[in-house]
Design a protein around this motif. Structure first.
Motif, PDB file in Angstrom:
ATOM      1  N   ARG C 110      85.245  10.384  20.952  1.00 37.99           N
ATOM      2  CA  ARG C 110      84.993   9.235  21.813  1.00 37.99           C
ATOM      3  C   ARG C 110      84.432   8.029  21.043  1.00 37.99           C
ATOM      4  NH1 ARG C 110      80.585   8.070  25.509  1.00 37.99           N
ATOM      5  NH2 ARG C 110      81.384   6.681  27.123  1.00 37.99           N
ATOM      6  N   GLU C 111      83.423   8.265  20.235  1.00 33.18           N
ATOM      7  CA  GLU C 111      82.771   7.146  19.550  1.00 33.18           C
ATOM      8  C   GLU C 111      83.749   6.428  18.617  1.00 33.18           C
ATOM      9  OE1 GLU C 111      81.553  10.264  19.800  1.00 33.18           O
ATOM     10  OE2 GLU C 111      80.340   9.621  21.502  1.00 33.18           O
ATOM     11  N   ILE C 114      86.129   4.224  20.673  1.00 31.07           N
ATOM     12  CA  ILE C 114      85.488   3.010  21.179  1.00 31.07           C
ATOM     13  C   ILE C 114      85.190   2.039  20.037  1.00 31.07           C
ATOM     14  CG2 ILE C 114      83.371   2.123  22.235  1.00 31.07           C
ATOM     15  CD1 ILE C 114      83.452   4.541  24.108  1.00 31.07           C
ATOM     16  N   GLU C 118      86.644  -1.755  19.848  1.00 39.93           N
ATOM     17  CA  GLU C 118      85.794  -2.939  19.670  1.00 39.93           C
ATOM     18  C   GLU C 118      86.247  -3.739  18.459  1.00 39.93           C
ATOM     19  OE1 GLU C 118      81.968  -1.092  19.517  1.00 39.93           O
ATOM     20  OE2 GLU C 118      81.517  -1.592  21.603  1.00 39.93           O
TER      21      GLU C 118
ATOM     22  N   ILE D 114      86.024  -3.278  27.535  1.00 40.18           N
ATOM     23  CA  ILE D 114      85.289  -2.248  26.788  1.00 40.18           C
ATOM     24  C   ILE D 114      84.398  -1.441  27.722  1.00 40.18           C
ATOM     25  CG2 ILE D 114      83.456  -1.937  25.071  1.00 40.18           C
ATOM     26  CD1 ILE D 114      84.766  -4.183  23.450  1.00 40.18           C
ATOM     27  N   ARG D 115      83.774  -2.132  28.651  1.00 34.61           N
ATOM     28  CA  ARG D 115      82.930  -1.433  29.623  1.00 34.61           C
ATOM     29  C   ARG D 115      83.748  -0.386  30.399  1.00 34.61           C
ATOM     30  NH1 ARG D 115      81.371  -1.237  34.035  1.00 34.61           N
ATOM     31  NH2 ARG D 115      82.634  -2.851  35.034  1.00 34.61           N
ATOM     32  N   GLU D 118      84.660   2.594  28.212  1.00 32.32           N
ATOM     33  CA  GLU D 118      83.518   3.495  28.047  1.00 32.32           C
ATOM     34  C   GLU D 118      83.337   4.346  29.293  1.00 32.32           C
ATOM     35  OE1 GLU D 118      80.476   0.666  27.108  1.00 32.32           O
ATOM     36  OE2 GLU D 118      80.602   1.059  24.952  1.00 32.32           O
ATOM     37  N   ASP D 119      83.487   3.697  30.405  1.00 30.41           N
ATOM     38  CA  ASP D 119      83.326   4.368  31.691  1.00 30.41           C
ATOM     39  C   ASP D 119      84.339   5.509  31.860  1.00 30.41           C
ATOM     40  OD1 ASP D 119      82.152   4.631  34.198  1.00 30.41           O
ATOM     41  OD2 ASP D 119      83.810   3.533  35.132  1.00 30.41           O
ATOM     42  N   SER D 121      86.260   6.913  29.724  1.00 27.10           N
ATOM     43  CA  SER D 121      86.355   7.904  28.638  1.00 27.10           C
ATOM     44  C   SER D 121      85.450   9.104  28.900  1.00 27.10           C
ATOM     45  CB  SER D 121      85.985   7.246  27.310  1.00 27.10           C
ATOM     46  OG  SER D 121      84.635   6.836  27.334  1.00 27.10           O
ATOM     47  N   ARG D 122      84.464   8.922  29.795  1.00 27.74           N
ATOM     48  CA  ARG D 122      83.547  10.019  30.091  1.00 27.74           C
ATOM     49  C   ARG D 122      84.251  11.191  30.768  1.00 27.74           C
ATOM     50  NH1 ARG D 122      79.113   6.503  29.352  1.00 27.74           N
ATOM     51  NH2 ARG D 122      79.546   4.858  30.850  1.00 27.74           N
TER      52      ARG D 122
END
Lengths: 139, 139, 139, 139
Positions: C110-111, C114, C118, D114-115, D118-119, D121-122
């Motif tokens: 995941r990291e 992301i 970015e 991006i937000r 991130e959301d 991807s959880r």
DNA sequence: GTGGTCTAGACCACA
DNA sequence: GTGGTCTAGACCACC
């Protein structure tokens, strides 16, 4: 429903097909989910190149009016407007002004035009859910 | 009245001019007998090729909406529909059906459309003499 | 910006052109109002039939990304989304899920994903006005 | 996990199946080693031609996502990316750029996108062993 | 010069 | 069988 091509018209053939199918659906002559003639069928019927039919179908699919599924055929789609309310409103107003301009130049008067619109509108298949203004206010 | 050219539009420039002048007259913004800008005046104003303006004027003259008086200029013509009643009626109906088809596909309902037409029709300059049906019954 | 065709790819040529021009505009490599190569020019450059180029341009025009004006050429359009907020959101989510599915299967964590997003997002030309949610709340 | 076929979609049926199974595995809805419905079972469930299911399974096997053990059934494979690090990285970047292009054209801004990533991807099942960069450094 | 339409005919992918 | 892509070449309208 039968599509009729005016070869003498300067309106492109594919456009004539698009217009007539759009109107057929708006009038309920073509039901949602109904299968339309295949590209080759309509090509034979109208004596028009298959590519031209395909172009018409492609355009209608882009407008969200048809679904085309290779191997199965072409079908009338579930209607669903994806446009913003402002845009839809704007388009309708443009169409109305174009019509009214035409009506004035043809020498009709206001009452006559409105009466005729009320009359002809009865043959169309209207959305009875609610006004678009309300329906999409949440957007 | 000011003609506005939408250079990003797909509609040909000469057509945009035709449409706007037609609408200007239908709305009464241009009076019968009024002189319009000359080809070269409008060419300068709109930053458009004179040929394009000329083409628009030619088209409007063909439609009987303008009169060109050589040496004097271009004028809004006395409206006189030479079309038979049946033809005019047919054209209006086509325009109405086109509009209603669009309205249905945009997701509007009947009442909404009629209300909007009544509303916008107030800004147009209608012929108060009589109904076309009577006026041209002799056709 | 240079379009590159992979003839070995099973992605249709016209689609490759569409994709690359879309990306070029999203990255700001093609500016709004900028003229693109004419159909014939690009046809010669890419050694592809003019009809294929025209199809790509037609598709981009339908997406509201290009304006094509016969006699003048093809131009990058002023961006303006006409879609409802819900629809836009839905499309973005679908795209995100497709990407994340791919990323998982490729074995990334995941990291890493992301971080890379970015990173790469810096090369794109973002709309700085406001979030679409706010921008269209009035609809 | 339930595969849902959108018959009105333009995406081939077999592709829809491939996509959903891939996503199901990426989300952990289907566990490694788990048995999937047989071709004829899924054919009955989805009311889809068995050939179409078979084609989807063949494609997934080719992608290394499923194992067919003749006589036993079809199973979710042990993930093992045989691709070189550079290739995997390249693919991910392509996917990211495709997504960002779409996002820009939809009118979203960078932070918003991006937000959302991130959301969402959880909900995916990430590989927690290590970063691909390290894991395949020997490639 | 520009793009748009249409035809004819080939080949491919989907179901 | 279905639709989709691509080519080649013709003709038209716009500017």
């Amino acid at each position: 429903m039968k599509v009729i091509i005016e070869t003498s018209s300067r309106v492109p053939v594919y456009q004539q097909i698009v217009t007539q199918i759009r109107e057929g659906i708006a009038r309920g002559l073509i039901q949602v989910g109904e299968r339309l003639p295949s590209v080759r069928e309509m090509s034979r019927d109208l004596v028009v190149n298959p590519n031209t039919i395909a172009k018409a179908y492609t355009e209608l699919e882009r407008q969200g009016i048809l679904n085309t599924r290779p191997g199965l055929g072409v079908f009338a789609a579930q209607p669903r407007s994806e446009l913003l309310h402002d845009i839809r409103s704007e388009r309708l107003k443009e169409g109305i002004d174009r019509l009214l301009t035409e009506a004035v130049h043809l020498g009709f008067n206001r009452e006559e035009v409105i009466r005729l619109i009320e009359d002809r509108s009865r043959a169309f298949q209207w959305d009875h859910s609610s006004t678009p203004a309300k329906k999409n206010r949440r957007d």
